[in-house]
Design a protein around this motif. Structure first.
Motif, PDB file in Angstrom:
ATOM      1  N   ASP A 165       0.842  -1.197   0.000  1.00  0.00           N
ATOM      2  CA  ASP A 165       0.000   0.000   0.000  1.00  0.00           C
ATOM      3  C   ASP A 165       0.876   1.245   0.000  1.00  0.00           C
ATOM      4  OD1 ASP A 165      -2.556  -1.302   0.192  1.00  0.00           O
ATOM      5  OD2 ASP A 165      -2.125  -1.716   2.296  1.00  0.00           O
ATOM      6  N   ARG A 307      -4.995   5.207   8.470  1.00  0.00           N
ATOM      7  CA  ARG A 307      -6.286   4.551   8.202  1.00  0.00           C
ATOM      8  C   ARG A 307      -6.101   3.338   7.289  1.00  0.00           C
ATOM      9  NH1 ARG A 307      -9.737  10.091   6.949  1.00  0.00           N
ATOM     10  NH2 ARG A 307      -9.951  10.785   9.123  1.00  0.00           N
ATOM     11  N   THR A 308      -5.226   3.486   6.305  1.00  0.00           N
ATOM     12  CA  THR A 308      -4.947   2.360   5.410  1.00  0.00           C
ATOM     13  C   THR A 308      -4.307   1.211   6.183  1.00  0.00           C
ATOM     14  OG1 THR A 308      -4.628   3.890   3.547  1.00  0.00           O
ATOM     15  CG2 THR A 308      -3.735   1.666   3.304  1.00  0.00           C
ATOM     16  N   ASP A 311      -6.871  -0.623   8.270  1.00  0.00           N
ATOM     17  CA  ASP A 311      -7.666  -1.548   7.468  1.00  0.00           C
ATOM     18  C   ASP A 311      -6.974  -2.908   7.366  1.00  0.00           C
ATOM     19  OD1 ASP A 311      -9.636   0.314   7.002  1.00  0.00           O
ATOM     20  OD2 ASP A 311      -8.913   0.879   5.012  1.00  0.00           O
ATOM     21  N   ARG A 312      -5.666  -2.891   7.150  1.00  0.00           N
ATOM     22  CA  ARG A 312      -4.905  -4.142   7.049  1.00  0.00           C
ATOM     23  C   ARG A 312      -4.868  -4.865   8.390  1.00  0.00           C
ATOM     24  NH1 ARG A 312      -5.259  -5.236   1.831  1.00  0.00           N
ATOM     25  NH2 ARG A 312      -4.167  -3.740   0.498  1.00  0.00           N
ATOM     26  N   ASP A 314      -7.042  -4.779  10.601  1.00  0.00           N
ATOM     27  CA  ASP A 314      -8.391  -5.312  10.842  1.00  0.00           C
ATOM     28  C   ASP A 314      -8.739  -6.483   9.926  1.00  0.00           C
ATOM     29  OD1 ASP A 314      -8.795  -3.488  12.841  1.00  0.00           O
ATOM     30  OD2 ASP A 314      -9.873  -2.055  11.595  1.00  0.00           O
ATOM     31  N   ASP A 316      -8.130  -6.676   6.257  1.00  0.00           N
ATOM     32  CA  ASP A 316      -8.292  -6.448   4.818  1.00  0.00           C
ATOM     33  C   ASP A 316      -7.142  -7.107   4.053  1.00  0.00           C
ATOM     34  OD1 ASP A 316      -8.604  -5.539   2.255  1.00  0.00           O
ATOM     35  OD2 ASP A 316      -8.580  -3.410   2.757  1.00  0.00           O
ATOM     36  N   ARG A 321      -3.098  -1.058  -2.436  1.00  0.00           N
ATOM     37  CA  ARG A 321      -3.803   0.101  -2.968  1.00  0.00           C
ATOM     38  C   ARG A 321      -2.866   1.299  -3.132  1.00  0.00           C
ATOM     39  NH1 ARG A 321      -8.423   0.130   1.474  1.00  0.00           N
ATOM     40  NH2 ARG A 321      -6.671  -0.788   2.610  1.00  0.00           N
TER      41      ARG A 321
END
Length: 340
Positions: A165, A307-308, A311-312, A314, A316, A321
């Motif tokens: 990412d 935030r990205t 997400d990982r 959590d 994802d 991305r």
């Protein structure tokens, strides 16, 4: 585990080392932690097993209560004296704290060897994820770590040497907009001072070239100055040389905040030179001639990076991305149209 493009495998444990070396878990623990006497042959066998399977000691877990998980993120960043990097770090810390995490910071000065050691140090402390403002050209050594489940997000500069990412600036588009602003103001001999060769400044040079080519048909290479590093002192010396030339520039595009600072020192109060800088400077709007800049919003960069990463963390597992943030042109006196 495979889901949507990202593959993870189990992280090696001391139990795995013990099985491979043919010793007890307690023996492995003693070797790893340097506790008690272990026969040299046994210790060598354990060390060989550690190297073979890539086991890393969890520095944080040694100090945590049973069942407690790491709640720290690791941040690798450049020179914190740079206001841009300082802004990114502050945004990362604020966003991490809002999510219940602390931040371990490693700051290095664009040294690839030091960067790798710093990243490996953060990994050894088993941070929950990594945010990297990386100067090195190859971070492929992190591929295995990503496969083991450690999420990694690159900030400001794209992931180098692996798929990960990234949250970056629209450097080329921003530089083109800044150069076009000077051209629209009637400036025709626009120089550019480029900080040390890195991906972001290389893109900014490309944006400048594209704008000049489209407007004037060709680029005067004598107006392009490449710095070895990009300090304010080096930029000041380069600007003085440009301004003392027989046919000097009537405007300058500065590719970083430090370059803008050096340029301002070289101008020493002159107001007849157009200026656009990439990255804002503290009090730039309060100078005798307020400086027009492309504001790169380090707060947005750091916040979106966290935030990205969350997400990982959590779960994802979609493919890596690419997020791109458009710099904002802040028009002040230094980039306004010239008087007839």
């Amino acid at each position: 585990m495979t889901d949507g493009g990202m593959t993870r495998v189990a992280r090696p444990t001391m139990n795995d080392v013990a099985r491979l070396a043919g010793v007890s878990l307690k023996t492995v623990s003693r070797v790893v932690n340097g506790e008690g006497y272990i026969a040299s042959a046994t210790a060598a066998r354990v060390e060989a097993a550690i190297a073979q399977i890539g086991y890393r000691r969890n520095e944080i877990a040694r100090r945590m209560r049973p069942g407690q998980e790491s709640t720290d993120l690791g941040l690798l960043i450049g020179d914190l004296r740079n206001p841009f990097f300082g802004g990114v770090a502050a945004a990362v810390i604020a966003a991490a704290h809002a999510g219940g995490y602390g931040v371990m910071i490693a700051s290095v000065d664009e040294d690839p060897t030091a960067e790798r050691h710093a990243v490996e140090g953060l990994i050894s402390r088993q941070v929950a994820g990594l945010l990297l403002v990386a100067g090195g050209e190859d971070f492929g050594f992190l591929a295995d770590e990503i496969g083991l489940g450690t999420p990694v997000v690159f900030l400001d500069r794209p992931a180098a040497g692996l798929e990960a990412d990234e949250v970056v600036l629209a450097n080329e588009a921003g530089a083109r907009e800044g150069t076009e602003h000077l051209l629209a103001g009637g400036f025709t001999r626009i120089a550019i001072i480029v900080a040390a060769s890195r991906h972001s400044t290389g893109e900014r040079l490309r944006g400048y070239r594209n704008a000049i080519s489209a407007a004037l048909g060709e680029v005067d290479e004598s107006l392009i100055v490449q710095l070895d590093k990009g300090s304010a002192e080096e930029a000041e010396a380069a600007a003085r040389t440009l301004l003392a030339a027989p046919n000097p520039p009537d405007a300058v595009f500065a590719t970083t905040g430090f370059v803008t600072l050096g340029l301002l020192r070289a101008l020493d109060g002159r107001t007849d030179i157009g200026i656009v800088g990439f990255d804002d400077l503290p009090l730039a709007d309060m100078l005798p001639v307020p400086v027009t800049v492309l504001s790169s919003e380090p707060t947005e960069l750091g916040t979106l990076g966290v935030r990205t990463l969350f997400d990982r963390i959590d779960g994802d597992t979609t493919p890596p991305r690419h997020h791109e943030i458009q710099p904002r042109l802040v028009v002040r006196s230094s980039g306004r149209p010239r008087s007839p």
